[in-house]
Design an enzyme around this catalytic site. Structure first.
Site, mmCIF file in Angstrom:
data_model
loop_
_atom_site.group_PDB
_atom_site.id
_atom_site.type_symbol
_atom_site.label_atom_id
_atom_site.label_comp_id
_atom_site.label_asym_id
_atom_site.label_seq_id
_atom_site.Cartn_x
_atom_site.Cartn_y
_atom_site.Cartn_z
ATOM 1 N N CYS A 197 -2.047 9.031 2.982
ATOM 2 C CA CYS A 197 -1.626 8.477 1.693
ATOM 3 C C CYS A 197 -2.648 8.739 0.594
ATOM 4 C CB CYS A 197 -1.350 6.991 1.817
ATOM 5 S SG CYS A 197 -2.740 6.011 2.412
ATOM 6 N N GLU A 206 0.871 -1.176 0.000
ATOM 7 C CA GLU A 206 0.000 0.000 0.000
ATOM 8 C C GLU A 206 0.903 1.219 0.000
ATOM 9 O OE1 GLU A 206 -2.904 -0.450 -0.651
ATOM 10 O OE2 GLU A 206 -3.200 -2.547 -0.104
#
Length: 478
Positions: A259, A225
């Site tokens: 993110c 990720e």
């Protein structure tokens, strides 16, 4: 985690401890096998109880690691997703664990086929600092739901939170089931070299490359990720003021250290200054003050703070206009105010690197096609956002771009949905988890085929004769 060549090697004692814990978990897999549904539910309940009985301590500890982090932001972005995620998994786990019937080809009947989801074994989780609870415990919950044993390595940039998690998890799980290892980036490098049955890493794209390379030496499958520059496209038909407020909420939450935070905004050329002004106004409404505001989060470390300051200075020197809510505060407080940049040179760091802070470039476009081409000329992002009331425009953006996930007419909320996969594509990551997708990702889908007592498959064998020709004629049509 940095490249191993740039940091000191971990001590022999740390390496030995890593190996000892890993070996103990591997041995436990062999001795105890897959946990029952009842055992898995008990594990999930234990984590849930750990969270609900330590709410204040968790929030205060994360705040201390950041220097200042809004208690409400931690409750919203960390504790709520963990609790909701556990409840979602808990309510569906029995159905997910059931064998799934599959079809059998006509030539192989009578027989049955089904898929059984088995634990992979020992899962490694390398967690980041920006959401040190969510991005540690949500993967843990899904690994436990899938019946695995887990080793966790929290970020060294949130040491208090890491120590608290080690203590709390150590009180409810034996180390051969869940182990938390604490150390610096060098230890994280050695962690990624262990022969896990699956390794889940959340962090930067550059570090993700090193993690994947280390895992490849053991043929360890990975879920990465990562991040990248998540774009926002504002259509001319969408109210500017409303778009600005929604973008501001997503961008300046956690001071941009997310993110999936918007990394740049594409706006019709004639609306650039209007949008920038509304965005700045929205930021001021959200955070009337900066330095003494407990709702506005500090930058995690001096190094990250200096990197963002240099980004602003470089963009300004290159001709960008800086729209800023106040001025950059004292270095020891690490507060950088919401900062909007227009007229940005595309070869400056703010347009080349993932920002991970409260800086937001606004880029002009002349047509939706041009905006799409701009996005597609860059690596595939972790998230993409489109604000439009025109379904033709949103469909065009969806169909002609690629990203890990999408929120329409908002930001970041797709990542909070327990029943949607969360993950990247290309440079922004590989693999997805959350809910069912996490259960499947951290399980082995074992195909099982069972022949009926009256199955004739043994007749289709050498020396080939009438039966073999009959079967091939039926299947091939000749």
């Amino acid at each position: 985690m940095n490249h191993p060549a740039n940091i000191m090697a971990p001590s022999i004692a740390h390496i030995n401890e890593l190996t000892r814990l890993f070996d103990a978990q591997q041995q436990a897999v062999l001795v105890h096998g897959a946990p029952t549904y009842k055992q898995r539910i008990a594990d999930l309940d234990a984590v849930l109880h750990m969270i609900t009985t330590n709410l204040d301590g968790l929030v205060e500890t994360v705040c201390a690691d950041f220097g200042n982090r809004s208690f409400d932001e931690t409750r919203l972005s960390e504790l709520m997703p963990i609790v909701n995620g556990i409840k979602h998994v808990r309510s569906h786990l029995k159905a997910w664990m059931r064998p799934v019937k599959r079809n059998v080809g006509i030539a192989f009947k009578p027989a049955t086929a089904h898929v059984v989801y088995q634990p992979l074994g020992v899962i490694g989780i390398l967690a980041p600092w920006n959401y040190p609870l969510t991005l540690t415990l949500v993967p843990l919950v899904e690994a436990l739901a899938a019946g695995n044993r887990v080793m966790l390595k929290p970020s060294e940039l949130t040491p208090r939170t890491a120590q608290l998690l080690k203590r709390l998890l150590g009180a409810i799980f034996p180390p051969e089931q869940v182990a938390v290892v604490i150390g610096d980036a060098a230890l994280a490098g050695r962690f990624s070299e262990l022969a896990f049955d699956h390794l889940l890493f959340t962090g930067s794209t550059n570090v993700g490359r090193h993690v994947m390379a280390a895992a490849a030496r053991n043929l360890t499958p990975v879920t990465l990720e990562l991040g990248g520059k998540s774009p926002v496209v504002i259509d001319a038909d969408f109210p500017v003021k409303k778009a600005a407020r929604l973008v501001a909420i997503g961008k300046f939450f956690n001071a941009g250290q997310t993110c999936v935070a918007p990394d740049y905004v594409m706006v019709p050329r004639h609306l650039v200054d209007t949008f920038a002004a509304e965005l700045l106004s929205a930021a001021k409404q959200l955070y009337p003050t900066i330095d003494a505001n407990k709702d506005y989060t500090s930058i995690i470390s001096p190094r990250h703070y200096e990197r963002l300051v240099k980004m602003i200075e470089q963009a300004s020197t290159s001709g960008a206009r800086i729209w800023q809510h106040g001025t950059v505060g004292k270095a020891d407080e690490r507060k950088i105010p919401p900062t909007i940049l227009t007229g940005v040179s595309l070869d400056t760091d703010v347009m080349l690197e993932e920002i991970f802070g409260p800086l937001l470039p606004v880029i002009a476009y002349d047509s939706i096609e041009q905006a799409i081409a701009f996005i597609n000329a860059r690596p595939k992002p972790l998230a993409l956002y489109c604000f439009s009331n025109n379904s033709a425009v949103t469909n065009q953006v969806l169909e002609q771009t690629r990203s890990g996930g999408v929120t329409i007419n908002g930001t970041m909320l797709h990542a909070t949905q327990d029943d949607l996969p969360f993950g990247g594509v290309g440079n922004s990551g590989t693999g997805a988890y959350h809910g069912y997708d996490g259960f499947v990702r951290l399980s082995h889908a074992r195909g099982v085929f069972k022949l009926s007592r009256f199955n004739m498959s043994d007749k289709v064998a050498a020396p080939y004769g009438t039966m073999a020709r009959l079967v091939t004629r039926l299947m091939l049509g000749k």
